[in-house]
Design a protein around this motif. Structure first.
Motif, mmCIF file in Angstrom:
data_model
loop_
_atom_site.group_PDB
_atom_site.id
_atom_site.type_symbol
_atom_site.label_atom_id
_atom_site.label_comp_id
_atom_site.label_asym_id
_atom_site.label_seq_id
_atom_site.Cartn_x
_atom_site.Cartn_y
_atom_site.Cartn_z
ATOM 1 N N VAL A 45 -27.449 -53.557 23.278
ATOM 2 C CA VAL A 45 -27.505 -52.329 22.486
ATOM 3 C C VAL A 45 -27.497 -52.646 21.000
ATOM 4 O O VAL A 45 -28.198 -52.014 20.204
ATOM 5 C CB VAL A 45 -26.326 -51.397 22.854
ATOM 6 C CG1 VAL A 45 -26.193 -50.251 21.853
ATOM 7 C CG2 VAL A 45 -26.519 -50.837 24.255
ATOM 8 N N HIS A 46 -26.711 -53.646 20.616
ATOM 9 C CA HIS A 46 -26.604 -53.995 19.193
ATOM 10 C C HIS A 46 -27.509 -55.161 18.804
ATOM 11 O O HIS A 46 -27.351 -55.738 17.729
ATOM 12 C CB HIS A 46 -25.146 -54.297 18.849
ATOM 13 C CG HIS A 46 -24.275 -53.079 18.905
ATOM 14 N ND1 HIS A 46 -24.217 -52.162 17.888
ATOM 15 C CD2 HIS A 46 -23.458 -52.598 19.887
ATOM 16 C CE1 HIS A 46 -23.388 -51.185 18.221
ATOM 17 N NE2 HIS A 46 -22.920 -51.425 19.425
ATOM 18 N N ARG A 47 -28.437 -55.503 19.684
ATOM 19 C CA ARG A 47 -29.463 -56.527 19.412
ATOM 20 C C ARG A 47 -28.839 -57.852 18.967
ATOM 21 O O ARG A 47 -29.346 -58.522 18.070
ATOM 22 C CB ARG A 47 -30.462 -56.017 18.364
ATOM 23 C CG ARG A 47 -31.184 -54.747 18.796
ATOM 24 C CD ARG A 47 -32.283 -54.370 17.826
ATOM 25 N NE ARG A 47 -31.779 -54.084 16.487
ATOM 26 C CZ ARG A 47 -31.253 -52.926 16.118
ATOM 27 N NH1 ARG A 47 -31.143 -51.932 16.985
ATOM 28 N NH2 ARG A 47 -30.833 -52.747 14.873
ATOM 29 N N ALA A 48 -27.715 -58.212 19.604
ATOM 30 C CA ALA A 48 -27.049 -59.479 19.307
ATOM 31 C C ALA A 48 -27.541 -60.523 20.298
ATOM 32 O O ALA A 48 -26.829 -60.924 21.223
ATOM 33 C CB ALA A 48 -25.539 -59.322 19.377
ATOM 34 N N LYS A 49 -28.762 -60.951 20.119
ATOM 35 C CA LYS A 49 -29.392 -61.888 21.039
ATOM 36 C C LYS A 49 -28.593 -63.184 21.112
ATOM 37 O O LYS A 49 -28.113 -63.706 20.108
ATOM 38 C CB LYS A 49 -30.823 -62.199 20.580
ATOM 39 C CG LYS A 49 -31.732 -62.722 21.672
ATOM 40 C CD LYS A 49 -32.053 -61.671 22.698
ATOM 41 C CE LYS A 49 -32.988 -62.222 23.778
ATOM 42 N NZ LYS A 49 -33.256 -61.244 24.856
ATOM 43 N N GLY A 50 -28.439 -63.686 22.328
ATOM 44 C CA GLY A 50 -27.709 -64.933 22.518
ATOM 45 C C GLY A 50 -26.230 -64.735 22.757
ATOM 46 O O GLY A 50 -25.524 -65.687 23.090
ATOM 47 N N GLU A 51 -25.734 -63.502 22.594
ATOM 48 C CA GLU A 51 -24.322 -63.233 22.841
ATOM 49 C C GLU A 51 -24.149 -62.558 24.202
ATOM 50 O O GLU A 51 -25.067 -61.936 24.712
ATOM 51 C CB GLU A 51 -23.749 -62.338 21.733
ATOM 52 C CG GLU A 51 -23.763 -62.991 20.367
ATOM 53 C CD GLU A 51 -23.117 -62.126 19.301
ATOM 54 O OE1 GLU A 51 -22.460 -61.124 19.676
ATOM 55 O OE2 GLU A 51 -23.245 -62.444 18.107
ATOM 56 N N THR A 52 -22.967 -62.713 24.776
ATOM 57 C CA THR A 52 -22.664 -62.055 26.045
ATOM 58 C C THR A 52 -21.594 -60.995 25.806
ATOM 59 O O THR A 52 -20.824 -61.075 24.855
ATOM 60 C CB THR A 52 -22.161 -63.058 27.090
ATOM 61 O OG1 THR A 52 -20.985 -63.704 26.582
ATOM 62 C CG2 THR A 52 -23.223 -64.103 27.386
ATOM 63 N N SER A 53 -21.562 -60.010 26.675
ATOM 64 C CA SER A 53 -20.625 -58.893 26.505
ATOM 65 C C SER A 53 -19.636 -58.783 27.652
ATOM 66 O O SER A 53 -18.877 -57.812 27.712
ATOM 67 C CB SER A 53 -21.410 -57.581 26.396
ATOM 68 O OG SER A 53 -22.386 -57.648 25.390
ATOM 69 N N GLY A 54 -19.658 -59.742 28.585
ATOM 70 C CA GLY A 54 -18.802 -59.605 29.750
ATOM 71 C C GLY A 54 -19.178 -58.346 30.516
ATOM 72 O O GLY A 54 -20.347 -58.049 30.705
ATOM 73 N N GLY A 55 -18.200 -57.564 30.902
ATOM 74 C CA GLY A 55 -18.463 -56.342 31.653
ATOM 75 C C GLY A 55 -18.444 -55.098 30.790
ATOM 76 O O GLY A 55 -17.970 -54.053 31.221
ATOM 77 N N TRP A 56 -18.941 -55.186 29.558
ATOM 78 C CA TRP A 56 -18.897 -54.077 28.615
ATOM 79 C C TRP A 56 -20.309 -53.535 28.425
ATOM 80 O O TRP A 56 -21.210 -54.257 28.003
ATOM 81 C CB TRP A 56 -18.330 -54.543 27.280
ATOM 82 C CG TRP A 56 -17.982 -53.456 26.296
ATOM 83 C CD1 TRP A 56 -18.812 -52.494 25.810
ATOM 84 C CD2 TRP A 56 -16.720 -53.227 25.679
ATOM 85 N NE1 TRP A 56 -18.165 -51.684 24.932
ATOM 86 C CE2 TRP A 56 -16.859 -52.110 24.829
ATOM 87 C CE3 TRP A 56 -15.474 -53.868 25.760
ATOM 88 C CZ2 TRP A 56 -15.814 -51.610 24.058
ATOM 89 C CZ3 TRP A 56 -14.446 -53.375 24.993
ATOM 90 C CH2 TRP A 56 -14.603 -52.259 24.150
ATOM 91 N N PHE A 57 -20.499 -52.215 28.696
ATOM 92 C CA PHE A 57 -21.798 -51.565 28.588
ATOM 93 C C PHE A 57 -21.685 -50.335 27.686
ATOM 94 O O PHE A 57 -20.606 -49.745 27.564
ATOM 95 C CB PHE A 57 -22.310 -51.154 29.974
ATOM 96 C CG PHE A 57 -22.552 -52.322 30.890
ATOM 97 C CD1 PHE A 57 -23.831 -52.854 31.047
ATOM 98 C CD2 PHE A 57 -21.501 -52.913 31.592
ATOM 99 C CE1 PHE A 57 -24.054 -53.934 31.879
ATOM 100 C CE2 PHE A 57 -21.723 -54.001 32.429
ATOM 101 C CZ PHE A 57 -22.998 -54.508 32.572
ATOM 102 N N ARG A 58 -22.820 -49.934 27.087
ATOM 103 C CA ARG A 58 -22.769 -48.855 26.085
ATOM 104 C C ARG A 58 -24.069 -48.079 26.058
ATOM 105 O O ARG A 58 -25.138 -48.586 26.393
ATOM 106 C CB ARG A 58 -22.485 -49.451 24.703
ATOM 107 C CG ARG A 58 -22.567 -48.461 23.542
ATOM 108 C CD ARG A 58 -22.060 -49.065 22.245
ATOM 109 N NE ARG A 58 -20.594 -49.184 22.278
ATOM 110 C CZ ARG A 58 -19.861 -49.732 21.323
ATOM 111 N NH1 ARG A 58 -20.466 -50.231 20.243
ATOM 112 N NH2 ARG A 58 -18.549 -49.790 21.410
#
Length: 318
Positions: A45-58
């Motif tokens: 969603v925040h276009r942070a390519k290369g990063e992971t968010s775990g189990g967080w969705f938005r």
């Protein structure tokens, strides 16, 4: 332009306001959350390519003061939030500016933090989102900060998922809201008030989703289960109540018409050059040498210096 590096005045936190009920039509809110399926990861969603968010969705319901998700209008202009913001921030004019849903699968508790701040002339359109937090933690840009009320509303009666917050600063005792949550909210000064989400779900499940990819999806099935999809494959199918649901509303708070007009005429906006000058001046005073970046997005040396220098303070535990 010469920039004073004098210490900015300390920000006084607007006191939190607890709201229960938060919405007049909570079932409508939950139906709209369901309508938002499938959900993207926070990093996507925040276009942070290369990063992971775990189990967080938005998913966003409103941005820049405009509703972008069909059906969200009555919830975005929630009079309960507007009245609470006026009271807490001692403001005459409240402008709803953003609204989003957050969906959390089981995850270990997150560290305390402040929300990404809003600055005149420098929001996540003008600077990368990763730079906003250091701008806030630095204290160097307080004169350009826009007062923002944040109302978090929860719908979750599962295990964990408490909301801990420090309305009197990290040196004072925290407060905690715990499930079962059903249409209750805390409106607070989250750009300056430290807060955190506690561990969600059973401990054995809290690292199951650590390595979900940037493009993973969370999808609601016809029989009311949540399907986790990564690289096109189903990696989990969980009960509806496993996922912690919350809705975050934000509104600009102006003390009076004059303050609102000063924001509208852009006469006191930051520019990218001024941001560089302020940061570089402070870094030089700290004995840290760094070149001004040509591009905030691509200069990795700049990012490393900024994110490692301007971090949250350490709480003193007694």
């Amino acid at each position: 332009m010469t920039v004073s590096l004098a210490v900015r005045p300390k920000h006084l936190l607007a006191p939190p306001v607890r709201l229960e009920p938060a919405f007049d039509d909570p079932d409508g809110v939950v139906d709209l959350i369901k309508k938002g399926s499938p959900y993207k990861t926070l990093s996507a969603v925040h276009r942070a390519k290369g990063e992971t968010s775990g189990g967080w969705f938005r998913n966003f319901w409103a941005l820049g003061g405009k509703v972008i998700f069909d059906g969200a209008e009555p919830y975005f202009y929630n009079q309960r939030f507007i009245d609470a913001a006026k009271k807490s921030f001692k403001a005459e004019i409240i402008r709803p500016v953003a609204m989003m849903t957050n969906l959390n699968l089981p995850v270990e508790g997150l560290p305390y933090h402040q929300d990404l701040p809003f600055f005149r002339g420098a929001q996540n359109r003008e600077v990368p989102s990763w730079m906003l937090a250091p701008m806030g933690y630095s204290g160097l840009f307080h004169d350009w900060a826009i007062p923002v009320a944040s109302a978090i509303t929860w719908f979750y009666d599962g295990e964990g998922g408490e909301f801990e917050y420090w309305p009197d600063g990290l040196g004072a005792p925290s407060r905690t809201e715990r499930p079962p949550y059903n249409n209750c909210s805390v409106l607070a000064d989250n750009e300056y008030m430290f807060h955190r989400v506690g561990s969600v779900g059973p401990k054995a499940e809290q690292h199951r989703y650590d390595n979900l990819g940037h493009d993973a999806k969370l999808e609601l099935t016809g029989d009311n289960h949540w399907r986790v999809i990564d690289e096109g494959e189903e990696v989990a199918l969980v009960d509806y109540g496993t996922v912690r649901l919350s809705v975050l509303w934000k509104g600009y708070c102006f003390r009076d018409e004059a303050e609102a007009e000063a924001y509208d005429d852009h006469s006191h906006d930051l520019t990218t050059e001024l941001i560089k000058e302020i940061f570089c001046g402070d870094l030089l005073a700290r004995g840290i040498k760094v070149s001004k970046p040509a591009d905030f997005e691509t200069d990795m040396a700049w990012k490393e210096v900024i994110t490692s220098t301007y971090t949250p303070p350490t709480a003193v535990q007694e």
